[in-house]
Design a protein around this motif. Structure first.
Motif, PDB file in Angstrom:
ATOM      1  N   GLN A  62       1.035  -0.959   0.074  1.00 45.96           N
ATOM      2  CA  GLN A  62      -0.038   0.121  -0.137  1.00 45.96           C
ATOM      3  C   GLN A  62       0.991   1.266   0.106  1.00 45.96           C
ATOM      4  O   GLN A  62       2.106   1.266   0.079  1.00 45.96           O
ATOM      5  CB  GLN A  62      -0.781   0.153   1.249  1.00 45.96           C
ATOM      6  N   SER A  63       0.217   2.447  -0.111  1.00 47.36           N
ATOM      7  CA  SER A  63       0.998   3.725  -0.213  1.00 47.36           C
ATOM      8  C   SER A  63       1.491   4.145   1.237  1.00 47.36           C
ATOM      9  O   SER A  63       0.835   5.072   1.460  1.00 47.36           O
ATOM     10  CB  SER A  63       0.141   4.648  -1.012  1.00 47.36           C
ATOM     11  N   GLU A  64       2.364   3.494   1.934  1.00 48.71           N
ATOM     12  CA  GLU A  64       2.407   3.542   3.255  1.00 48.71           C
ATOM     13  C   GLU A  64       4.183   4.204   3.504  1.00 48.71           C
ATOM     14  O   GLU A  64       4.456   4.163   4.600  1.00 48.71           O
ATOM     15  CB  GLU A  64       2.285   2.569   4.038  1.00 48.71           C
ATOM     16  N   TYR A  65       4.703   4.138   2.153  1.00 49.70           N
ATOM     17  CA  TYR A  65       6.261   4.444   2.575  1.00 49.70           C
ATOM     18  C   TYR A  65       6.688   5.811   2.128  1.00 49.70           C
ATOM     19  O   TYR A  65       6.279   6.164   0.815  1.00 49.70           O
ATOM     20  CB  TYR A  65       7.066   3.550   1.484  1.00 49.70           C
ATOM     21  N   ASN A  66       7.587   6.413   2.769  1.00 57.11           N
ATOM     22  CA  ASN A  66       8.261   7.770   2.354  1.00 57.11           C
ATOM     23  C   ASN A  66       9.646   7.557   2.492  1.00 57.11           C
ATOM     24  O   ASN A  66      10.110   6.908   3.272  1.00 57.11           O
ATOM     25  CB  ASN A  66       7.749   8.862   3.418  1.00 57.11           C
ATOM     26  N   TYR A  67      10.578   8.067   1.493  1.00 58.74           N
ATOM     27  CA  TYR A  67      11.859   8.099   1.358  1.00 58.74           C
ATOM     28  C   TYR A  67      12.670   9.186   0.985  1.00 58.74           C
ATOM     29  O   TYR A  67      11.837   9.973   0.151  1.00 58.74           O
ATOM     30  CB  TYR A  67      12.399   6.717   0.650  1.00 58.74           C
ATOM     31  N   GLY A  68      13.761   9.452   1.138  1.00 64.66           N
ATOM     32  CA  GLY A  68      14.423  10.645   0.543  1.00 64.66           C
ATOM     33  C   GLY A  68      15.882   9.889   0.505  1.00 64.66           C
ATOM     34  O   GLY A  68      16.614   9.324   1.272  1.00 64.66           O
ATOM     35  N   PHE A  69      16.833  10.305  -0.482  1.00 60.11           N
ATOM     36  CA  PHE A  69      18.184   9.825  -0.584  1.00 60.11           C
ATOM     37  C   PHE A  69      18.892  10.645  -1.655  1.00 60.11           C
ATOM     38  O   PHE A  69      18.346  11.569  -2.537  1.00 60.11           O
ATOM     39  CB  PHE A  69      18.368   8.417  -1.258  1.00 60.11           C
ATOM     40  N   ALA A 142      14.270   6.605   5.435  1.00 61.38           N
ATOM     41  CA  ALA A 142      12.683   6.062   4.956  1.00 61.38           C
ATOM     42  C   ALA A 142      11.993   5.722   6.310  1.00 61.38           C
ATOM     43  O   ALA A 142      12.682   5.760   7.347  1.00 61.38           O
ATOM     44  CB  ALA A 142      12.770   4.959   4.176  1.00 61.38           C
ATOM     45  N   VAL A 143      10.441   5.723   6.049  1.00 57.02           N
ATOM     46  CA  VAL A 143       9.853   5.563   7.087  1.00 57.02           C
ATOM     47  C   VAL A 143       8.699   4.668   6.568  1.00 57.02           C
ATOM     48  O   VAL A 143       8.127   4.803   5.174  1.00 57.02           O
ATOM     49  CB  VAL A 143       9.005   6.890   7.645  1.00 57.02           C
ATOM     50  N   HIS A 144       8.252   3.608   7.151  1.00 58.49           N
ATOM     51  CA  HIS A 144       7.082   2.985   6.958  1.00 58.49           C
ATOM     52  C   HIS A 144       6.171   3.590   7.929  1.00 58.49           C
ATOM     53  O   HIS A 144       5.966   3.448   8.878  1.00 58.49           O
ATOM     54  CB  HIS A 144       7.005   1.482   7.206  1.00 58.49           C
ATOM     55  N   LYS A 145       5.042   4.434   7.192  1.00 58.46           N
ATOM     56  CA  LYS A 145       4.033   5.371   8.013  1.00 58.46           C
ATOM     57  C   LYS A 145       2.844   4.592   8.452  1.00 58.46           C
ATOM     58  O   LYS A 145       1.683   5.323   8.303  1.00 58.46           O
ATOM     59  CB  LYS A 145       3.930   6.465   7.562  1.00 58.46           C
ATOM     60  N   SER A 146       2.973   3.407   9.075  1.00 58.43           N
ATOM     61  CA  SER A 146       1.810   2.728   9.698  1.00 58.43           C
ATOM     62  C   SER A 146       2.366   2.022  10.909  1.00 58.43           C
ATOM     63  O   SER A 146       3.303   1.345  10.700  1.00 58.43           O
ATOM     64  CB  SER A 146       1.194   1.727   8.554  1.00 58.43           C
ATOM     65  N   ALA A 147       1.658   2.345  12.038  1.00 61.71           N
ATOM     66  CA  ALA A 147       2.178   1.501  13.078  1.00 61.71           C
ATOM     67  C   ALA A 147       1.658   0.140  13.219  1.00 61.71           C
ATOM     68  O   ALA A 147       0.229   0.107  13.571  1.00 61.71           O
ATOM     69  CB  ALA A 147       1.940   2.330  14.370  1.00 61.71           C
ATOM     70  N   GLU A 148       2.590  -0.672  12.859  1.00 58.50           N
ATOM     71  CA  GLU A 148       2.198  -2.275  12.904  1.00 58.50           C
ATOM     72  C   GLU A 148       3.173  -3.137  12.925  1.00 58.50           C
ATOM     73  O   GLU A 148       4.510  -2.552  12.862  1.00 58.50           O
ATOM     74  CB  GLU A 148       1.337  -2.455  11.691  1.00 58.50           C
ATOM     75  N   THR A 149       3.137  -4.235  13.387  1.00 56.92           N
ATOM     76  CA  THR A 149       4.153  -5.298  13.624  1.00 56.92           C
ATOM     77  C   THR A 149       4.530  -5.776  12.274  1.00 56.92           C
ATOM     78  O   THR A 149       4.045  -6.153  11.181  1.00 56.92           O
ATOM     79  CB  THR A 149       3.626  -6.276  14.536  1.00 56.92           C
ATOM     80  N   ILE A 150       5.917  -5.701  12.073  1.00 53.38           N
ATOM     81  CA  ILE A 150       6.603  -6.197  10.682  1.00 53.38           C
ATOM     82  C   ILE A 150       7.243  -7.201  11.284  1.00 53.38           C
ATOM     83  O   ILE A 150       7.966  -7.324  12.068  1.00 53.38           O
ATOM     84  CB  ILE A 150       7.573  -4.922  10.475  1.00 53.38           C
ATOM     85  N   SER A 151       7.298  -8.346  10.406  1.00 55.73           N
ATOM     86  CA  SER A 151       7.907  -9.508  10.316  1.00 55.73           C
ATOM     87  C   SER A 151       9.134  -9.554   9.653  1.00 55.73           C
ATOM     88  O   SER A 151      10.055 -10.730   9.935  1.00 55.73           O
ATOM     89  CB  SER A 151       6.952 -10.775  10.261  1.00 55.73           C
ATOM     90  N   GLY A 152       9.381  -9.074   8.446  1.00 52.80           N
ATOM     91  CA  GLY A 152      10.435  -9.286   7.489  1.00 52.80           C
ATOM     92  C   GLY A 152      10.268  -8.452   6.350  1.00 52.80           C
ATOM     93  O   GLY A 152       9.466  -7.196   6.582  1.00 52.80           O
ATOM     94  N   PHE A 153      11.004  -8.538   5.404  1.00 54.87           N
ATOM     95  CA  PHE A 153      11.207  -7.705   4.190  1.00 54.87           C
ATOM     96  C   PHE A 153      11.329  -8.509   2.939  1.00 54.87           C
ATOM     97  O   PHE A 153      11.902  -9.725   3.186  1.00 54.87           O
ATOM     98  CB  PHE A 153      11.872  -6.668   4.493  1.00 54.87           C
ATOM     99  N   ARG A 154      11.099  -7.850   2.036  1.00 56.15           N
ATOM    100  CA  ARG A 154      11.485  -8.526   0.372  1.00 56.15           C
ATOM    101  C   ARG A 154      12.319  -7.208  -0.305  1.00 56.15           C
ATOM    102  O   ARG A 154      11.847  -6.564  -0.454  1.00 56.15           O
ATOM    103  CB  ARG A 154      10.163  -8.699  -0.213  1.00 56.15           C
TER     104      ARG A 154
END
Length: 173
Positions: A62-69, A142-154
Motif C-alpha cells: 500500500q502507499s505507506e512508504y516515504n523516502y529520501g536519498f 525512509a519511514v513505513h508510516k503505519s504503526a504495525e508489527t513487521i515480521s520481515g522484508f522483500r
C-alpha cells in the motif's frame, strides 16, 4: 554508547530471481536491526526496491512508504530521490554488474516489531560496475508510516534479475 550485534539470519543464493524474501527476523528482543546486503544483477547500478511483511506474513504494498536519498556516481552528476505515499521503498539497495561488480548495503531498521510506532530506516549503499566502469554511493532515510508489527522484508527488482545475493540480519544490543 557501545553496542554489539547478535546474528539472526542469513539468506543467500546464486540463481536468477526477481525477489529475495527475508522472513521471521524481527521480534520484541530488539528495537534496532542491522541488515548487510550484497547483491549482483545483470544491469549496472540496478535499483533494488523493498517492501515489508506484516505480522501475518502478507506483503505491504500500500502507499505507506516515504523516502529520501542522495546519490553520487563517478561517471555522472549527483542525484537525489524523494517519494511520499509510495507502494515500496525505492532504492534502499543498488547493484553492480559485470564479472567484478557488486552492490553493498548497510541498512538500519528501527522499531519494526512495535505495533505502536512507525518503522524507520537509515540506508547506506555502495556499488561498483565493471561493465561501465563506474563507482556509486547512496545515502538515505525512509519511514513505513503505519504503526504495525513487521515480521520481515522483500528486496525486489522490476526488470532483469538478481544473479547473486547475500543478506545478513543482526539485532543491535
Amino acid at each position: 554508547m557501545s553496542s554489539s550485534l547478535e546474528f539472526i539470519k542469513n539468506v543467500n543464493g546464486s540463481s536468477n530471481v526477481s525477489s529475495i524474501d527475508v522472513t521471521n527476523v524481527f521480534s520484541d528482543k530488539y528495537d534496532v536491526y542491522k541488515v548487510v546486503t550484497k547483491i549482483t544483477t545483470d544491469v549496472a547500478f540496478h535499483p533494488v526496491n523493498m517492501r515489508l511483511f506484516d505480522s501475518g506474513g502478507t506483503i505491504i504494498d500500500q502507499s505507506e512508504y516515504n523516502y529520501g536519498f542522495i546519490e553520487l556516481r563517478s561517471s555522472t552528476s549527483f542525484g537525489k530521490g524523494v517519494g511520499e505515499n509510495q507502494a515500496q521503498l525505492l532504492r534502499p539497495m543498488r547493484t553492480g554488474s559485470g564479472s567484478a561488480a557488486v552492490g553493498n548495503n548497510v541498512l538500519y531498521i528501527f522499531n519494526p516489531y512495535s505495533s505502536s510506532s512507525f518503522t524507520f530506516f537509515n540506508m547506506q549503499v555502495s556499488a561498483y560496475s565493471s561493465s561501465t566502469p563506474q563507482v556509486g554511493g547512496q545515502k538515505g532515510i525512509a519511514v513505513h508510516k503505519s504503526a504495525e508489527t513487521i515480521s520481515g522484508f522483500r528486496y525486489f527488482v522490476t526488470s532483469d534479475n538478481i544473479t547473486s545475493h547475500s543478506v545478513s540480519v543482526f539485532g543491535v544490543k
